[in-house]
Design an enzyme around this catalytic site. Structure first.
Site, PDB file in Angstrom:
ATOM      1  CE1 TYR A   1      -6.964  11.516  -9.697  1.00  0.00           C
ATOM      2  CE2 TYR A   1      -8.008  12.903 -11.349  1.00  0.00           C
ATOM      3  CZ  TYR A   1      -7.195  11.843 -11.031  1.00  0.00           C
ATOM      4  OH  TYR A   1      -6.609  11.102 -12.028  1.00  0.00           O
ATOM      5  CB  ALA A   2      -8.366  19.081  -9.680  1.00  0.00           C
ATOM      6  CB  ALA A   3      -5.953  20.023  -4.978  1.00  0.00           C
ATOM      7  CB  ALA A   4      -3.844  15.185  -5.432  1.00  0.00           C
TER       8      ALA A   4
ATOM      9  CG  ASN B   1      -0.197   3.897 -12.605  1.00  0.00           C
ATOM     10  OD1 ASN B   1      -0.685   4.656 -13.424  1.00  0.00           O
ATOM     11  ND2 ASN B   1      -0.838   2.809 -12.163  1.00  0.00           N
TER      12      ASN B   1
ATOM     13  CG  ASP C   1      -1.807   1.213   1.325  1.00  0.00           C
ATOM     14  OD1 ASP C   1      -1.679   2.123   0.489  1.00  0.00           O
ATOM     15  OD2 ASP C   1      -2.648   1.250   2.245  1.00  0.00           O
TER      16      ASP C   1
END
Length: 257
Positions: free
Chosen positions: A154-157, A88, A61
């Site tokens: 998600y976009a920020a990351a 990935n 993990d």
């Protein structure tokens, strides 16, 4: 683009884009360690790849730092050295607007998409810097360049992952190491069928409407295929790609044109 004698680590390599990357790198000569959290998915991936001793599964993990570090060590222990790191692991597993997002969703999404890359890369550098060579390839997203509503975490990351990659490229360039991002668009993977309906609800549409939204943003009129993303990774991993660093290669069917 010959990778004979090279070794690679592909995190999240048991399904989707990661599996396609592992297959492509191996097909061009690399020995590969893939990581994943599911023993079932890992076994299925090894069966599909059918590469014998040239591909190894490490159950890990990557959001857990010791696991991320163990994956790096597995490549060296198994094959003697490390040349290519493909971060990935990631995904949008929860969907929320800025007004609605919970602390739990925010921190989980950043851990999955950003912390994983940091933990893996930081430990990999202990191997790459002394040998003065290597490739770090981070899988970001078109959402890191042209985000959709409802994907704030998600976009920020993914934006942050691009920033991390660019800083890394400047830091490790003098050591013969390159660092780049690949930014896929909507890709034909299990994620689309598993998470798509949830994303569609946040966007106020249904599943066919979601697919239409993604394909309508492209110039090609279709979703991207996993092997098309893998081809960009292959270039960046190869000697022929050694002049590319600090870059973000869009493989999104023209979405961000």
């Amino acid at each position: 683009m010959d990778l004979d004698g090279k070794t690679a680590l592909v995190t999240g390599g048991t399904r989707g884009i990661g599996l396609a990357i592992a297959h492509t790198l191996h097909r061009h000569g690399a020995r590969v360690v893939i990581t994943g959290r599911s023993e079932e998915h890992g076994a299925a991936a090894l069966a599909r790849l059918d590469a014998g001793d040239d591909i190894t599964l490490c159950l890990a993990d990557a959001t857990h730092r010791p696991d991320a570090e163990r994956a790096v060590d597995t490549v060296v222990d198994r094959y003697g050295h490390l040349d290519v790191v493909v971060n990935n692991v990631g995904g949008a597993t929860d969907f929320a607007t800025v007004a609605d997002i919970t602390d739990e969703t925010w921190h989980h999404t950043l851990a999955l998409n950003l912390d994983t890359a940091l933990y893996t890369t930081r430990h990999a550098l202990s191997r790459l810097l002394p040998q003065r060579s290597g490739r770090v390839i981070n899988i970001s997203s078109m959402e890191g360049r042209d985000p959709d509503p409802g994907l704030c975490a998600y976009a920020a990351a993914k934006h942050a992952l691009i920033g991390l990659t660019r800083v890394l490229a400047k830091e490790v360039g003098p050591y013969g190491i390159t660092a780049n991002c690949v930014c896929p668009g909507a890709v034909e993977t299990d994620w689309v069928t598993e998470q798509g309906p949830k994303a569609a609800r946040v966007l106020g549409t249904d599943y066919p409407g979601l697919i239409g939204h993604f394909t309508g943003r492209t110039t090609t009129g279709r979703l991207t295929r996993p092997e098309e993303v893998a081809a960009a990774v292959l270039l960046l991993a190869s000697h022929e790609g050694s002049g590319i660093t600090g870059s973000c290669i869009a493989v999104d069917g023209g979405t961000t044109v």
